[in-house]
Design a protein around this motif. Structure first.
Motif, mmCIF file in Angstrom:
data_model
loop_
_atom_site.group_PDB
_atom_site.id
_atom_site.type_symbol
_atom_site.label_atom_id
_atom_site.label_comp_id
_atom_site.label_asym_id
_atom_site.label_seq_id
_atom_site.Cartn_x
_atom_site.Cartn_y
_atom_site.Cartn_z
ATOM 1 N N MET A 11 2.653 -7.189 -14.693
ATOM 2 C CA MET A 11 1.573 -6.538 -13.934
ATOM 3 C C MET A 11 2.171 -5.531 -12.950
ATOM 4 S SD MET A 11 -1.266 -8.289 -11.460
ATOM 5 C CE MET A 11 -2.349 -8.702 -12.788
ATOM 6 N N SER A 12 1.641 -4.311 -12.957
ATOM 7 C CA SER A 12 2.181 -3.283 -12.062
ATOM 8 C C SER A 12 1.596 -3.455 -10.666
ATOM 9 C CB SER A 12 1.841 -1.889 -12.592
ATOM 10 O OG SER A 12 0.487 -1.591 -12.348
ATOM 11 N N LEU A 13 2.292 -2.854 -9.695
ATOM 12 C CA LEU A 13 1.839 -2.893 -8.309
ATOM 13 C C LEU A 13 0.452 -2.259 -8.188
ATOM 14 C CD1 LEU A 13 2.900 -3.819 -5.580
ATOM 15 C CD2 LEU A 13 3.877 -1.539 -5.252
ATOM 16 N N ALA A 14 0.233 -1.185 -8.950
ATOM 17 C CA ALA A 14 -1.065 -0.495 -8.895
ATOM 18 C C ALA A 14 -2.214 -1.427 -9.282
ATOM 19 C CB ALA A 14 -1.042 0.734 -9.807
ATOM 20 N N ASP A 15 -1.964 -2.386 -10.189
ATOM 21 C CA ASP A 15 -3.012 -3.329 -10.607
ATOM 22 C C ASP A 15 -3.409 -4.283 -9.493
ATOM 23 O OD1 ASP A 15 -3.080 -2.328 -13.200
ATOM 24 O OD2 ASP A 15 -1.503 -3.672 -13.900
ATOM 25 N N GLN A 16 -2.503 -4.492 -8.534
ATOM 26 C CA GLN A 16 -2.773 -5.430 -7.453
ATOM 27 C C GLN A 16 -3.471 -4.767 -6.269
ATOM 28 O OE1 GLN A 16 1.519 -7.076 -7.605
ATOM 29 N NE2 GLN A 16 0.286 -8.844 -7.065
ATOM 30 N N VAL A 17 -3.686 -3.474 -6.394
ATOM 31 C CA VAL A 17 -4.353 -2.714 -5.332
ATOM 32 C C VAL A 17 -5.817 -2.515 -5.707
ATOM 33 C CG1 VAL A 17 -4.500 -0.401 -4.326
ATOM 34 C CG2 VAL A 17 -2.292 -1.540 -4.482
ATOM 35 N N LEU A 18 -6.707 -2.835 -4.783
ATOM 36 C CA LEU A 18 -8.132 -2.566 -5.014
ATOM 37 C C LEU A 18 -8.440 -1.187 -4.438
ATOM 38 C CD1 LEU A 18 -10.823 -3.596 -6.124
ATOM 39 C CD2 LEU A 18 -11.320 -4.533 -3.877
ATOM 40 N N GLY A 73 -0.323 7.458 -3.745
ATOM 41 C CA GLY A 73 1.115 7.492 -3.967
ATOM 42 C C GLY A 73 1.493 7.676 -5.424
ATOM 43 N N GLU A 74 2.784 7.674 -5.665
ATOM 44 C CA GLU A 74 3.320 7.818 -7.022
ATOM 45 C C GLU A 74 2.969 6.585 -7.860
ATOM 46 O OE1 GLU A 74 7.452 10.073 -5.658
ATOM 47 O OE2 GLU A 74 7.376 7.895 -5.824
ATOM 48 N N GLY A 75 3.060 6.769 -9.174
ATOM 49 C CA GLY A 75 2.877 5.643 -10.082
ATOM 50 C C GLY A 75 1.466 5.099 -10.108
ATOM 51 N N GLY A 76 0.485 5.962 -9.814
ATOM 52 C CA GLY A 76 -0.914 5.524 -9.852
ATOM 53 C C GLY A 76 -1.301 4.615 -8.698
ATOM 54 N N LEU A 77 -0.495 4.607 -7.636
ATOM 55 C CA LEU A 77 -0.776 3.746 -6.480
ATOM 56 C C LEU A 77 -1.844 4.408 -5.612
ATOM 57 C CD1 LEU A 77 0.310 1.013 -5.550
ATOM 58 C CD2 LEU A 77 2.024 2.217 -4.178
ATOM 59 N N ALA A 115 -4.106 16.261 0.648
ATOM 60 C CA ALA A 115 -4.227 14.838 0.290
ATOM 61 C C ALA A 115 -4.435 14.662 -1.214
ATOM 62 C CB ALA A 115 -5.372 14.202 1.060
ATOM 63 N N ARG A 116 -5.201 15.575 -1.802
ATOM 64 C CA ARG A 116 -5.516 15.476 -3.242
ATOM 65 C C ARG A 116 -4.291 15.770 -4.105
ATOM 66 N NH1 ARG A 116 -8.980 19.811 -3.818
ATOM 67 N NH2 ARG A 116 -7.191 21.037 -4.487
ATOM 68 N N ASP A 117 -3.495 16.766 -3.701
ATOM 69 C CA ASP A 117 -2.444 17.288 -4.584
ATOM 70 C C ASP A 117 -1.060 16.689 -4.338
ATOM 71 O OD1 ASP A 117 -4.446 18.887 -5.532
ATOM 72 O OD2 ASP A 117 -3.900 20.638 -4.337
ATOM 73 N N LEU A 128 2.355 10.562 -2.463
ATOM 74 C CA LEU A 128 3.360 10.129 -1.495
ATOM 75 C C LEU A 128 4.362 9.195 -2.188
ATOM 76 C CD1 LEU A 128 0.925 9.364 1.444
ATOM 77 C CD2 LEU A 128 2.390 11.368 1.219
ATOM 78 N N PRO A 129 5.621 9.198 -1.764
ATOM 79 C CA PRO A 129 6.599 8.282 -2.367
ATOM 80 C C PRO A 129 6.135 6.828 -2.222
ATOM 81 C CG PRO A 129 7.687 9.883 -0.925
ATOM 82 C CD PRO A 129 6.215 10.059 -0.718
ATOM 83 N N GLN A 130 6.397 6.035 -3.249
ATOM 84 C CA GLN A 130 5.958 4.636 -3.230
ATOM 85 C C GLN A 130 6.523 3.898 -2.022
ATOM 86 O OE1 GLN A 130 5.621 2.557 -7.032
ATOM 87 N NE2 GLN A 130 6.674 0.804 -6.137
#
Length: 367
Positions: free
Chosen positions: A1-8, A73-77, A316-318, A321-323
């Motif tokens: 499970m990726s970190l992004a999945d744990q973020v609501l 952030g990066e990686g879909g965060l 903010a849109r473009d 931010l680094p993870q």
């Protein structure tokens, strides 16, 4: 499970039964329950409200806003891991402490899940109730440019950046755009004086002028309860924002209550005591993230100048931010929450699925 999945990140798409549009704010989404579900829950759970009181499910997210923008952030965060649970845990802790100290109730009736509150509808007082114990941030910026009058209160000469103020300062501002009030511009977040509140109490949704004194009392008492508790943890409560509203309890008494969130890293500045005594500022609040943003982008005026909002939204849109930046902010939020509550903040494996299961099986709010 990726970190992004744990973020609501998205919290306005839950299949909660409602016949009204879902209201989605910067961080929270509000689902108004049907009249039938509100009545059923009030009866089943014994909430201290009128039998026909409108109830809502309030779902927090892990999104992070700063300078009126949502950042990612990066990686879909799309948020900060642990942030939502940390904010709710801190608010829950302070609201309970207020009640234990005999101050006032809050709008929260039930906490089904770390991300979820069941709340009663309140008639909001249209004031952002801001309390300041230290001179910093926007107040210091104005003071350093020669401003001495804040919301009708005159500050002395010779104050230094980040020093403790002689008294706890209440500097209210408008919540939303209020029209037709003398000397108060029709814009959100405009500073107002106590006289403005007294002379136009109905426009600010106060029931009478006596309630302005009651709101000030609750504001000072709430601030001091949190400040004293944080001092025991060697943390400094610098400034904060409270919100108030009116509700009617089961006995028919109308009362002023605390609403929204209290004493969180989103609504307050909290400094580390050890660092402050060493002449340094270590932020245990969102101010840390604001400073990161100001240091990250070459032209900080974009973030500070309200005339450049289009550029700011684009920034903010473009920009991903680094993870590690978002993980550092995660440590700030979960760290201060664990310090305040004495309980660990654990990341949900799939917060959305958990919320749906609880609201379906234990509250029958999802078909």
């Amino acid at each position: 499970m990726s970190l992004a999945d744990q973020v609501l990140a998205v919290n306005d798409d839950l299949p909660i039964r409602t016949d009204k549009p879902v209201h989605s704010g910067k961080v929270r989404s509000v689902y108004w329950l049907t009249e039938a579900d509100s009545r059923r829950l009030i009866k089943e759970k014994g909430y201290n409200v009128q039998p026909d009181a409108p109830l809502a499910i309030m779902v927090i997210s892990d999104r992070i806003s700063a300078f009126d923008c949502i950042w990612h952030g990066e990686g879909g965060l799309k948020g900060v891991p642990g942030k939502g649970a940390a904010l709710n845990a801190i608010s829950n802790h302070w609201f309970k402490l207020f009640k234990d100290n005999g101050l006032a109730d809050s709008h929260i009736l039930d906490i089904p899940h770390p991300f979820v509150w069941i709340v009663q509808k309140a008639k909001p007082v249209m004031v952002e109730a801001i309390c300041r114990q230290y001179i910093t941030g926007s107040m210091w910026r104005a003071y350093s440019k020669g401003e001495r009058n804040f919301c009708g209160i005159e500050l002395p000469e010779g104050l230094k950046k980040d020093q403790k103020l002689p008294d706890l300062l209440m500097t209210p501002s408008t919540k939303g755009i209020l029209k037709g009030i003398p000397n108060v511009p029709e814009a959100d977040d405009v500073n107002v004086t106590r006289n403005d509140l007294v002379n136009n109490y109905a426009a600010f949704n106060f029931r009478n002028t006596d309630d302005i004194a009651q709101y000030e009392k609750l504001l000072a008492e709430g601030f001091n309860v949190i400040s004293d508790a944080l001092a025991k943890l060697d943390q400094i409560f610098v400034d904060t924002k409270f919100e108030f509203g009116y509700v009617t309890d089961a006995s028919g008494n109308e009362k002023l209550i605390y609403m929204d969130e209290v004493g969180t890293p989103d609504s307050s500045r909290i400094w580390d005591g050890v660092a402050y005594r060493d002449g340094q500022i270590v932020e245990n609040s969102k101010e840390d993230f604001r400073q990161v943003l100001l240091n990250t982008f070459p032209d900080p005026d974009v973030l500070l100048n309200k005339d450049r909002m289009e550029e700011r939204f684009a920034l903010a849109r473009d920009n991903e931010l680094p993870q590690e930046v978002l993980m550092q902010i995660s440590k700030v939020y979960t760290g201060i929450a664990e310090k305040i509550t004495g309980e660990p903040i654990t990341l949900s494996r799939n917060p959305k699925a958990e919320i749906i299961e609880i609201l379906r099986n234990q509250y029958q709010l999802i078909d």
